[in-house]
Design an enzyme around this catalytic site. Sequence first.
Site, short mmCIF file in Angstrom:
data_model
loop_
_atom_site.label_atom_id
_atom_site.label_comp_id
_atom_site.label_asym_id
_atom_site.label_seq_id
_atom_site.Cartn_x
_atom_site.Cartn_y
_atom_site.Cartn_z
CG HIS A 131 15.52 2.89 1.76
ND1 HIS A 131 16.45 2.38 2.63
CD2 HIS A 131 15.65 4.24 1.84
CE1 HIS A 131 17.11 3.37 3.21
NE2 HIS A 131 16.63 4.52 2.73
CD GLU A 132 13.50 7.36 0.53
OE1 GLU A 132 13.08 8.11 1.43
OE2 GLU A 132 14.71 7.23 0.27
CG HIS A 174 13.42 6.43 5.98
ND1 HIS A 174 14.36 6.18 6.95
CD2 HIS A 174 14.10 6.46 4.80
CE1 HIS A 174 15.56 6.09 6.40
NE2 HIS A 174 15.42 6.23 5.09
CD GLU A 214 19.03 6.49 5.07
OE1 GLU A 214 18.84 5.75 4.08
OE2 GLU A 214 18.28 7.44 5.37
CG ASP A 218 19.31 -0.02 3.35
OD1 ASP A 218 18.55 0.64 2.61
OD2 ASP A 218 20.54 0.20 3.42
#
Length: 423
Positions: free
Chosen positions: A283-284, A287, A361, A365
Amino acid sequence: MAFPYMEAVVGFMILMYFFETYLDLRQHAAYKLPTLPKTLEGVISQEKFEKSRAYSLDKSCFHFVHEFVSILMDSAILLFGILPWFWKKSGEFLVLAGLNVENEILHTLAFLAGVMIWSQITDLPFSLYSTFVIEARHGFNKQTPWLFFWDIIKGIFLSVVIGPPIVAAIIIIVQKGGPYLAIYLWGFMFVLSLVMMTLYPVLIAPLFNKFTPLPDGDLREKIEKLASSLKFPLKKLFVVDGSTRSSHSNAYMYGFFKNKRIVLYDTLIQQCKSEEVVAVIAHELGHWKLNHTMYSFIAVQILTFLQFGGYTLVRNSSDLFRSFGFDTQPVLIGLIIFQHTVIPLQHLVSFALNLVSRAFEFQADAFAKNLGYASELRCGLVKLQEENLSAMNTDPWYSAYHYSHPPLVERLAAIDKSDKKAD
């Protein structure tokens, strides 16, 4: 007749206090709901739900008191002329110390020292109660009183070391900036932000936490393999001893260009399985891959430039300074007053940034889900929600206004929706 800037600012502050208190009351009612949202039924245990409710209600009650005291103090400081009085007293202190009161840099630093002392005194009771009563009551606080106060001392030391050169530079730039003042101020803050982002994890963060390389093993291999598959230039992988202060968990990454680092809280590793930790990292990395960090940084730079541009338009307004009780026009005071006058715009900008952040976000995801981590991410998000005792029921108005991350219910629904589409 001059426009009553100060009265307008106080009026808007009070108006926003009532609006945000209304939202807080809506959320407080959501905390009291006796049942889980349907999406979380059978996913979150009843025991964790009850603990989450108790923790959220404790924090909510504390928040009401804190915000009420804050609005009283902030309004009183403006209405009773505490800022100009503080500025005058800081000048008198310089005279007693045998220093030149006409030196604006010295005068400003004396003023800021007084403000820092005042802030520490007024914030301390709330910090102590939050840490050693609420957080301790619900099993999160791991700090000793010694460590708590030692952190405060280190924070003050850093402010004393880092603050004066920055303040002096800003004052000199404003005094000599001329017609390109906004550009010079923005350029200085841009360079400063890059320097701080470089130095903070290397020199400052280690003053408060211990960072150790993640040991060789299954988790490290999986994270390195994931990073390599995405061409993420991972140089170092750390574990931080977050458990020395709190049992809350987190993970983050930082670094420029080809020198990226990932930091895992030791509590995250303890609470989640390795596959779930890797899903959180996916997930990070989403970004990063989707340029969210870059977009956010650019947005902040644009807003900073616009703010400085606005400041240059009003910095010589004697009516503005007089409205707040000042006969002179110190640089720092001008910046403080300007920040107060643009509070309405700041609220709108903050709301817009939260909207964008929540969209990011969902995208991160979806990125992790597309890498094949849907099930692991789902389990990891649920486990983090449980372990952190985060709110299970959220009011839609409150979350839309305050949350930079979507509520768990919305995130799980988005992941499940993606899965259904795939099926």
